[in-house]
Design a protein around this motif. Sequence first.
Motif, PDB file in Angstrom:
ATOM      1  N   GLY A 101       0.328   1.864  -4.107  1.00 47.16           N
ATOM      2  CA  GLY A 101      -0.111   2.536  -3.034  1.00 47.16           C
ATOM      3  C   GLY A 101      -0.835   3.435  -4.199  1.00 47.16           C
ATOM      4  O   GLY A 101      -2.666   3.368  -3.644  1.00 47.16           O
ATOM      5  N   ASN A 102      -0.592   4.216  -5.190  1.00 47.89           N
ATOM      6  CA  ASN A 102      -1.176   5.163  -6.188  1.00 47.89           C
ATOM      7  C   ASN A 102      -1.555   4.456  -7.158  1.00 47.89           C
ATOM      8  O   ASN A 102      -1.501   4.686  -8.584  1.00 47.89           O
ATOM      9  N   ASN A 162       1.059  -1.132  -0.152  1.00 45.94           N
ATOM     10  CA  ASN A 162      -0.105  -0.165   0.107  1.00 45.94           C
ATOM     11  C   ASN A 162       0.743   0.882  -0.114  1.00 45.94           C
ATOM     12  O   ASN A 162       0.389   2.050  -0.125  1.00 45.94           O
ATOM     13  N   LYS A 201      -9.677   8.268 -15.566  1.00 46.39           N
ATOM     14  CA  LYS A 201      -9.675   9.107 -14.660  1.00 46.39           C
ATOM     15  C   LYS A 201     -10.937  10.027 -15.637  1.00 46.39           C
ATOM     16  O   LYS A 201     -10.759   9.757 -16.742  1.00 46.39           O
ATOM     17  N   GLU A 223      -4.497   4.802  -9.570  1.00 48.27           N
ATOM     18  CA  GLU A 223      -4.154   6.687 -10.183  1.00 48.27           C
ATOM     19  C   GLU A 223      -4.027   6.730 -11.060  1.00 48.27           C
ATOM     20  O   GLU A 223      -3.619   7.734 -11.693  1.00 48.27           O
ATOM     21  N   GLU A 224      -2.482   5.496 -12.184  1.00 48.78           N
ATOM     22  CA  GLU A 224      -1.753   5.805 -13.292  1.00 48.78           C
ATOM     23  C   GLU A 224      -2.157   5.127 -14.220  1.00 48.78           C
ATOM     24  O   GLU A 224      -2.863   3.828 -14.510  1.00 48.78           O
ATOM     25  N   THR A 237       3.090   4.431  -0.812  1.00 46.27           N
ATOM     26  CA  THR A 237       3.051   5.293  -2.544  1.00 46.27           C
ATOM     27  C   THR A 237       4.375   4.797  -3.345  1.00 46.27           C
ATOM     28  O   THR A 237       4.043   5.227  -4.508  1.00 46.27           O
TER      29      THR A 237
END
Length: 327
Positions: free
Chosen positions: A293-294, A287, A327, A297-298, A289
């Motif tokens: 973790g992200n 988890n 997104k 979002e990529e 970053t």
Amino acid sequence: MQAALPKYKIRGRDFFSSYVDLLEEFDKLSFTSDIWSELHSAVSLLSLTAHGISKDFRKKTIILKCEVMDERHTGTIISTKFQTILKEWGIDRQKVHCMVRDRGSNMVKAMQLSGFEDISCAIHQIQLCIRAGVESQEWLLQLIAKLKKIATHFNHSLVAQAELTKIQKERLNQSPLSVIQDCPTRWNSTFYMMERFSKLKDSLVLYLSANPIAMITPEDWINIQKFVQLMQPFEEITRNLSSSQISISSVIPLIQVLKTTLQQEETKPNTSEQFINFITKLRDELNSTVRFGNLVEEENYTIATYLGRSYKYLQKSPRHTIPIYVK
């Protein structure tokens, strides 16, 4: 080549020119790269492999070059090597969609200097997560050290190997297996070592009772079995992500599988306090970053997963859902 390896048939001009034509056909290309040492010839090599989708929607992989690295492995030199290889193959930098690399600071720097979009290798990230988890548990490091000592004993003694084989054949009526030694640079070799110890438990107990190299306690055997059970999904996912047919569309679902598995293992009645601490560290690493973790979002990962052919039926099925984020 005829003198060195007479049965090897060198590919003809048409074979290589077909790859040149194929590279020209691609609108975009992604690349994977790594640096490793070739121990037998004492050299370091930088590889660059191109990946593209043909007009008939087939994945194509072309190894462009393995470049000898005589210089220091700095980001500046690596960047220059990349751009030289691309120029040699006539690949315009506008065709470069993405570079997959490890998290080495020199590789990260090389991508920045080259101006290429890049992502971290998921397998390397998983290995770093596991390494951090293992190194955080002193009891686990001691257990691994004990098993390595026993494995070294067998690897250095033909007599010991023969005696272990005799125990398996004559006393236990088993097909003989040998002990596996782990490799510090590959986490799954530790898994394979423990898995083999688990399979050899009965024969090793008999051998160690007569040859006290190191005592494996009942608690050790329980921990070995639990470690193998816990790490099995990590090993399977590492193998899956190593396939030449895999793409980054699999990363989000597979990492989610790891997180779910850890959560399930943590709540099992036979999970000891020390394994709960180990699981907590693994989950924290996943988890983080700087790891996964992200991940959702990529865009490279989320769009690839959304478009991934392997998961289309899961998106449509009311009984199965994958967390897809765009997104």
